[in-house]
Scaffold this motif. Structure first.
Motif, PDB file in Angstrom:
ATOM      1  N   ASP A   1       0.807  -1.219   0.000  1.00  0.00           N
ATOM      2  CA  ASP A   1       0.000   0.000   0.000  1.00  0.00           C
ATOM      3  C   ASP A   1       0.838   1.266   0.000  1.00  0.00           C
ATOM      4  O   ASP A   1       0.306   2.358  -0.221  1.00  0.00           O
TER       5      ASP A   1
ATOM      6  N   PHE B   1      -4.721  -5.423   1.989  1.00  0.00           N
ATOM      7  CA  PHE B   1      -4.174  -5.107   0.667  1.00  0.00           C
ATOM      8  C   PHE B   1      -2.791  -5.733   0.499  1.00  0.00           C
ATOM      9  O   PHE B   1      -2.480  -6.354  -0.519  1.00  0.00           O
TER      10      PHE B   1
ATOM     11  N   TYR C   1      -8.924  -9.432  -2.132  1.00  0.00           N
ATOM     12  CA  TYR C   1      -9.250  -8.120  -2.703  1.00  0.00           C
ATOM     13  C   TYR C   1     -10.756  -7.847  -2.625  1.00  0.00           C
ATOM     14  O   TYR C   1     -11.184  -6.717  -2.339  1.00  0.00           O
TER      15      TYR C   1
ATOM     16  N   LEU D   1     -11.591  -6.969   0.898  1.00  0.00           N
ATOM     17  CA  LEU D   1     -11.057  -5.643   1.199  1.00  0.00           C
ATOM     18  C   LEU D   1     -12.019  -4.549   0.771  1.00  0.00           C
ATOM     19  O   LEU D   1     -12.203  -3.545   1.479  1.00  0.00           O
TER      20      LEU D   1
ATOM     21  N   SER E   1     -11.579   1.453   3.271  1.00  0.00           N
ATOM     22  CA  SER E   1     -10.893   0.929   2.083  1.00  0.00           C
ATOM     23  C   SER E   1     -10.894   1.912   0.918  1.00  0.00           C
ATOM     24  O   SER E   1     -10.211   1.678  -0.082  1.00  0.00           O
TER      25      SER E   1
ATOM     26  N   LEU F   1      -7.743   2.998  -0.959  1.00  0.00           N
ATOM     27  CA  LEU F   1      -7.088   1.917  -1.696  1.00  0.00           C
ATOM     28  C   LEU F   1      -8.006   1.285  -2.729  1.00  0.00           C
ATOM     29  O   LEU F   1      -7.621   0.306  -3.375  1.00  0.00           O
TER      30      LEU F   1
ATOM     31  N   THR G   1      -6.995  -1.535  -5.402  1.00  0.00           N
ATOM     32  CA  THR G   1      -7.560  -2.856  -5.119  1.00  0.00           C
ATOM     33  C   THR G   1      -8.281  -3.402  -6.340  1.00  0.00           C
ATOM     34  O   THR G   1      -8.106  -4.574  -6.713  1.00  0.00           O
TER      35      THR G   1
END
Length: 595
Positions: free
Chosen positions: A285, A511, A530, A533, A539, A542, A546
């Protein structure tokens, strides 16, 4: 297998060969310059390290241009700094060029020598001029040559030494050579990459008695040691090639899962010539750049052209294997070739992560094997297959190279760490001195060192934090980040497993955990991670990355429709956030697959 003498007294023939070598050299220069222009200047920025198929282009560029840079990799490339640095310095002095331009000239020179030497090798084994030209062009347009010769790397020069060893083994079949030649070639193969010494050893072993072999190799090692001593005086950071630093290379043994043996073999045999689908993903990340790999890509998976080329390549290799056992006058060369292939396969079946990184070490062997069929009664068929392969493989590889450079140039930021980051690091180090038992501060200090690419110091902070508090998820996550940056993905996954156990609903942890699974080829586990996530609170920052990584994992399982949907969503998010550069990276991936 009948062989026409290459070393002919026919001056016209010799001049024709010289003209072909000159044209091939010119072609190598033009391709190299075009490829370097496509790559652009960011390939020489530290932030882009490992992005181009796990290469060390930035470090090698510094070794080529700065005597006081870190030359510790002489532990596995014993005399590379001595030979390459002063070559670049000579180019700078003679032509008055800036370092970047001098390295380009150096790369062009190595590419020209590589292709010219390969053509001469093919003529030396007995190939007709047309056949040698076709296979040389196939080498020039191979994925290995196209993707690695334009870069500042150790592999091009190492590949030249491999060709010289094969040429020595070929010439020695017809005439008795002075031991000095064996000493020189053995020293050269050892001096650029330790493991390539096997080529010098084999070329000597098949032509010399046991006593001569021992004398030659002892003299070769002595020569390299003497020159290394000179190098050490000139480059204080150089490391000895038999020291503890070389032993650290065992960290790269058995890196991926044991089940990836087939992936390694298909990379060695197929990706080396035919570029497959290029995978792009963010491995953690905090990475500014998404990395590009081919390790888990299928054979000829990039296009119909690639699939066709793979089929033709299988036919050529099959004929070549048959021809190798009809060797005749080339039997000693074929013995060297067979043992070298076995040695390289054994080495790269257990060493390294991105096998495509070593393609230039393997492509001369494969092309030499394939062209042996042209020395048999099947020559018309072999030549026809080679020309068809040249067209299909060349078209596929140039398309893939253009895609790869587009992906690279639309990638993250190459800017150096900001002043604010440096100030934050300094503050954290002061706080750690004041409170050395604060696990949270130690973990934060590790994060700051990671941003500066001070990996050893970062690991020390994370280890201390875990010793003090083994329930601190951020420390396991940070140590996993370092291991992923160093491509120690098994160790990274082990750290992320602990972090997930301690903080299962952390978007950052999930991640990174998914990225380690992807890097190890666990695509279904990555997809599940993923998807989970995307359901977690927090989230959103990201989400685009992702979705992009999710699409890559889905591509690797053959689910192109889901991959396209994930990438379209990622592009929409990035555009809405104003992140147009990364959106262009996603768009390039979308354009690489058919609707």
């Amino acid at each position: 297998m009948q062989i026409d003498k290459y070393w002919s007294a026919d001056r016209a023939s010799a001049w024709l060969d010289a003209a072909v070598v000159a044209l091939l050299a010119l072609g190598a220069v033009l391709i190299n310059l075009w490829a370097a222009d496509r790559l652009g200047p960011d390939i020489l920025q530290w932030k882009s390290g490992d992005v181009w198929f796990d290469s060390d282009a930035v470090r090698v560029f510094e070794n080529l241009t700065l005597r006081d840079s870190d030359h510790a990799r002489t532990s596995v490339h014993p005399l590379f700094s001595l030979l390459a640095y002063y070559s670049v310095q000579a180019i700078q002095g003679l032509l008055g060029l800036a370092p970047e331009s001098a390295v380009r000239v150096y790369n062009c020179s190595i590419a020209s020598v590589w292709l010219g030497t390969f053509f001469l090798l093919l003529r030396a084994i007995g190939l007709q001029r047309l056949d040698a030209l076709v296979f040389s062009l196939l080498g020039a347009t191979s994925a290995a040559a196209l993707f690695w010769l334009p870069l500042p790397e150790t592999f091009p020069l190492a590949s030249v030494t491999i060709l010289l060893a094969l040429l020595l083994a070929t010439i020695a079949q017809r005439q008795r050579l002075s031991p000095a030649w064996y000493i020189l070639v053995s020293a050269l193969t050892l001096s650029i990459t330790i493991t390539n010494w096997m080529f010098g050893l084999l070329a000597t072993a098949v032509h010399c008695s046991r006593r001569q072999f021992l004398v030659v190799q002892t003299a070769a090692v002595a020569l390299v040691v003497c020159l290394w001593t000179v190098q050490k005086a000139l480059f204080p950071t150089a490391r000895f090639f038999a020291g503890g630093r070389a032993v650290q290379e065992t960290n790269y043994l058995f890196v991926p899962e044991p089940g990836s043996l087939w992936e390694r073999l298909q990379s060695l045999v197929f990706h080396t010539l035919i570029m497959p689908t290029i995978q792009v993903f963010w491995r953690n990340d905090q990475s500014d750049w998404a990395i590009m790999i081919t390790q888990h890509s299928g054979v000829g998976s990039a296009s119909v052209w690639g699939a066709t080329a793979a089929f033709l390549w299988v036919l050529l290799l099959g004929i070549g294997l048959w021809a190798m056992f009809q060797a005749g006058e080339n039997r000693k060369l074929c013995l060297v070739l067979g043992l070298a292939l076995a040695g390289q396969i054994a080495l790269h079946s257990v060493y390294g992560w991105e096998t495509f990184l070593y393609a230039l070490h393997f492509i001369p062997l494969l092309l030499l094997l394939a062209c042996l069929g042209a020395l048999t009664r099947l020559r018309p068929l072999v030549l026809t297959l080679a020309i068809a392969l040249l067209v299909t493989c060349g078209w596929n590889n140039f398309r893939q190279f253009s895609l790869a450079t587009t992906l690279f140039n639309q990638n993250g930021s190459a800017s150096e760490a900001s002043t604010a980051q440096a100030q934050r690091r300094a503050q954290l180090l002061q706080q750690v001195e004041a409170a050395p038992q604060d696990a949270g501060l130690l973990s934060a200090a590790g994060d700051a060192e990671l941003l500066e690419r001070n990996y050893r110091q970062a690991i020390k902070f994370y280890d201390r934090a875990i010793q003090i508090d083994n329930t601190l998820a951020s420390a396991y996550r940070g140590r996993g980040r370092v291991n992923s940056e160093l491509a120690y993905y098994k160790q990274a996954l082990s750290d992320y497993d602990q972090a997930v156990r301690l903080a299962p609903r952390s978007a950052s942890v999930q991640f990174n955990w998914a990225g380690a699974h992807f890097a190890l080829g666990h695509h279904q586990q990555a997809i599940q991670a993923y998807r989970y996530l995307l359901t977690l609170p927090g989230s959103s920052p990201l989400a685009a990355r992702t979705l992009f990584n999710l699409g890559q994992a889905q591509m690797m399982t053959g689910d192109r429709h889901s991959a396209r949907n994930a990438w379209q969503k990622a592009e929409q998010l990035l555009v809405s956030d104003g992140n147009l550069k990364t959106a262009a990276l996603v768009r390039a991936s979308l354009q690489s697959i058919a609707p």
